[in-house]
Design a protein around this motif. Structure first.
Motif, PDB file in Angstrom:
ATOM      1  N   PHE A 161       0.805  -1.219   0.000  1.00  0.00           N
ATOM      2  CA  PHE A 161       0.000   0.000   0.000  1.00  0.00           C
ATOM      3  C   PHE A 161       0.841   1.273   0.000  1.00  0.00           C
ATOM      4  O   PHE A 161       0.309   2.359  -0.200  1.00  0.00           O
ATOM      5  N   THR A 162       2.150   1.129   0.258  1.00  0.00           N
ATOM      6  CA  THR A 162       3.017   2.307   0.268  1.00  0.00           C
ATOM      7  C   THR A 162       4.299   1.972  -0.484  1.00  0.00           C
ATOM      8  O   THR A 162       4.366   0.972  -1.175  1.00  0.00           O
ATOM      9  N   ASP A 163       5.321   2.821  -0.312  1.00  0.00           N
ATOM     10  CA  ASP A 163       6.583   2.571  -1.019  1.00  0.00           C
ATOM     11  C   ASP A 163       7.667   2.027  -0.094  1.00  0.00           C
ATOM     12  O   ASP A 163       8.840   2.027  -0.443  1.00  0.00           O
ATOM     13  N   SER A 164       7.289   1.554   1.105  1.00  0.00           N
ATOM     14  CA  SER A 164       8.278   0.968   2.009  1.00  0.00           C
ATOM     15  C   SER A 164       7.609  -0.029   2.948  1.00  0.00           C
ATOM     16  O   SER A 164       6.373  -0.102   3.015  1.00  0.00           O
ATOM     17  N   ALA A 190      10.697   0.924 -13.140  1.00  0.00           N
ATOM     18  CA  ALA A 190      11.138   2.139 -13.835  1.00  0.00           C
ATOM     19  C   ALA A 190      12.623   2.390 -13.584  1.00  0.00           C
ATOM     20  O   ALA A 190      13.369   2.746 -14.501  1.00  0.00           O
ATOM     21  N   TYR A 191      13.035   2.191 -12.342  1.00  0.00           N
ATOM     22  CA  TYR A 191      14.445   2.408 -11.984  1.00  0.00           C
ATOM     23  C   TYR A 191      15.362   1.475 -12.770  1.00  0.00           C
ATOM     24  O   TYR A 191      16.402   1.904 -13.298  1.00  0.00           O
ATOM     25  N   GLU A 192      14.982   0.205 -12.882  1.00  0.00           N
ATOM     26  CA  GLU A 192      15.804  -0.765 -13.595  1.00  0.00           C
ATOM     27  C   GLU A 192      15.865  -0.446 -15.090  1.00  0.00           C
ATOM     28  O   GLU A 192      16.929  -0.536 -15.713  1.00  0.00           O
ATOM     29  N   LYS A 213       2.838   5.856 -15.698  1.00  0.00           N
ATOM     30  CA  LYS A 213       1.869   5.013 -14.994  1.00  0.00           C
ATOM     31  C   LYS A 213       1.900   5.299 -13.493  1.00  0.00           C
ATOM     32  O   LYS A 213       0.853   5.354 -12.827  1.00  0.00           O
ATOM     33  N   ILE A 214       3.108   5.509 -12.967  1.00  0.00           N
ATOM     34  CA  ILE A 214       3.248   5.839 -11.545  1.00  0.00           C
ATOM     35  C   ILE A 214       2.549   7.162 -11.239  1.00  0.00           C
ATOM     36  O   ILE A 214       1.800   7.279 -10.263  1.00  0.00           O
ATOM     37  N   ILE A 215       2.773   8.155 -12.089  1.00  0.00           N
ATOM     38  CA  ILE A 215       2.184   9.480 -11.874  1.00  0.00           C
ATOM     39  C   ILE A 215       0.662   9.434 -12.000  1.00  0.00           C
ATOM     40  O   ILE A 215      -0.057  10.152 -11.288  1.00  0.00           O
ATOM     41  N   SER A 216       0.159   8.562 -12.865  1.00  0.00           N
ATOM     42  CA  SER A 216      -1.303   8.429 -12.986  1.00  0.00           C
ATOM     43  C   SER A 216      -1.912   7.892 -11.696  1.00  0.00           C
ATOM     44  O   SER A 216      -3.051   8.205 -11.347  1.00  0.00           O
ATOM     45  N   PHE A 257       9.672  11.179  -7.104  1.00  0.00           N
ATOM     46  CA  PHE A 257      10.638  10.303  -7.775  1.00  0.00           C
ATOM     47  C   PHE A 257      10.288  10.143  -9.258  1.00  0.00           C
ATOM     48  O   PHE A 257      11.135  10.338 -10.140  1.00  0.00           O
ATOM     49  N   ALA A 258       9.031   9.821  -9.550  1.00  0.00           N
ATOM     50  CA  ALA A 258       8.617   9.594 -10.939  1.00  0.00           C
ATOM     51  C   ALA A 258       8.649  10.887 -11.747  1.00  0.00           C
ATOM     52  O   ALA A 258       9.108  10.900 -12.899  1.00  0.00           O
ATOM     53  N   LYS A 259       8.182  11.982 -11.161  1.00  0.00           N
ATOM     54  CA  LYS A 259       8.133  13.250 -11.884  1.00  0.00           C
ATOM     55  C   LYS A 259       9.533  13.755 -12.235  1.00  0.00           C
ATOM     56  O   LYS A 259       9.785  14.200 -13.356  1.00  0.00           O
ATOM     57  N   ALA A 260      10.453  13.645 -11.272  1.00  0.00           N
ATOM     58  CA  ALA A 260      11.819  14.124 -11.505  1.00  0.00           C
ATOM     59  C   ALA A 260      12.523  13.292 -12.565  1.00  0.00           C
ATOM     60  O   ALA A 260      13.192  13.828 -13.461  1.00  0.00           O
TER      61      ALA A 260
END
Length: 321
Positions: free
Chosen positions: A123-126, A237-239, A255-258, A265-268
């Motif tokens: 549910f989150t990024d960590s 995306a990072y890979e 897709k992340i930003i959507s 992270f995605a926007k930058a």
């Protein structure tokens, strides 16, 4: 008869008071060591520091640091956090360890750690940090066992039950209003897991294993299809970005930003790739003497970043129209 029951209960109580919960002691000791270690660090603004003391980032986990799904549960930074969690680990853990065999208790602790981390990551990024997911799991276990097992009946008083349920809801509210970031998914995942384990203990051993493993597999798979988290997408995306697959990486960033319009992270990184693609296109136009098109793109690049010296120099090299 009443005297016999009372004498038996007194013997059990005396045994419980004298009981040394070795596994619970170890869990507390590990948490204290990690707490001291991370607080001796000069700065706590880097994931490498958290990874060093047991809480790797989601990217590290997807790259193979799976141990972090367990160890992150035992890491705390604030004194109030570790004090609160160790208190309830002791209260619930000692009771369960006393009433069950060591193997079962160890599996309960480890599986609760894994489930709370997986749920939080879904549910989150960590994974979050701290023992509260395990604490809620042990609470849920005793809550259900208390309805059918005399050994646990009345162990949880109404005040404790209300405290844990109200705190569960309050934490969700505080997070929703952005007043405090709390691992609510870990709490919810933990309490449901503990309740489930308590419920299935009435079944045959093979059924317990089948149900437990099936639930863990479903939870683990949720990392990849869950629409609530961007952790797996961020890793993808990072890979792709790292391997210079720009077009594919850009699609994943979009897709992340959507899903999460405020994802820094995605926007930058999307902006970085867009600039990179424009620079490549400008270079091709310039090389092929399509100066008007090159000029337009150099100006676009300068709109992205007015300090882009490469774009400025190349713009100045173009023939005057």
């Amino acid at each position: 008869m009443d005297e016999t029951v009372q004498a038996t209960q007194t013997t059990i109580n005396d045994s419980y008071k004298k009981f040394v919960p070795v596994i619970t002691y170890i869990c507390c000791l590990v948490s204290v060591i990690l707490f001291i270690g991370i607080n001796l660090e000069e700065q706590l603004d880097d994931w490498t520091i958290y990874a060093k003391w047991g809480a790797p980032s989601s990217t590290d986990i997807f790259n193979g640091s799976y141990w972090g799904l367990i160890s992150s549960n035992f890491l705390h930074v604030e004194i109030w956090h570790i004090a609160f969690n160790l208190y309830w680990l002791w209260i619930f853990g000692k009771k369960i360890e006393f009433e069950s065999n060591k193997g079962f208790y160890v599996l309960l602790i480890l599986s609760s750690a894994f489930v709370s981390s997986i749920t939080q990551l879904s549910f989150t990024d960590s994974t979050g940090i701290g023992l509260s997911g395990i604490g809620y799991s042990l609470f849920g276990y005793i809550l259900i066992k208390g309805k059918s097992d005399d050994a646990y009946k009345a162990y949880l008083d109404k005040k404790t039950i209300r405290l844990f349920l109200i705190w569960l809801v309050l934490c969700i509210v505080l997070t929703q209003f952005k007043l405090w970031e709390i691992g609510n998914a870990a709490h919810v995942g933990g309490i449901i897991w503990g309740m489930l384990i308590a419920f299935i203990t009435r079944f045959a051993s093979y059924k317990q294993w089948l149900i437990g493993v099936a639930v863990i597999l479903v939870l683990t798979s949720s990392l990849f299809w869950n629409p609530f988290s961007t952790a797996w997408l961020s890793h993808q995306a990072y890979e792709l970005h790292k391997n210079q697959k720009a077009d594919e990486a850009m699609e994943v960033y979009k897709k992340i930003i959507s899903r999460d319009p405020d994802n820094v992270f995605a926007k930058a990184n999307l902006k970085q790739l867009e600039i990179h693609k424009l620079a490549e296109k400008a270079f091709e136009f310039h090389k092929n003497k399509k100066y008007r098109e090159a000029r337009q793109i150099y100006n676009q690049l300068l709109k992205f970043d007015s300090t882009d010296q490469w774009a400025k120099d190349n713009l100045n090299m173009l023939p005057v129209e």
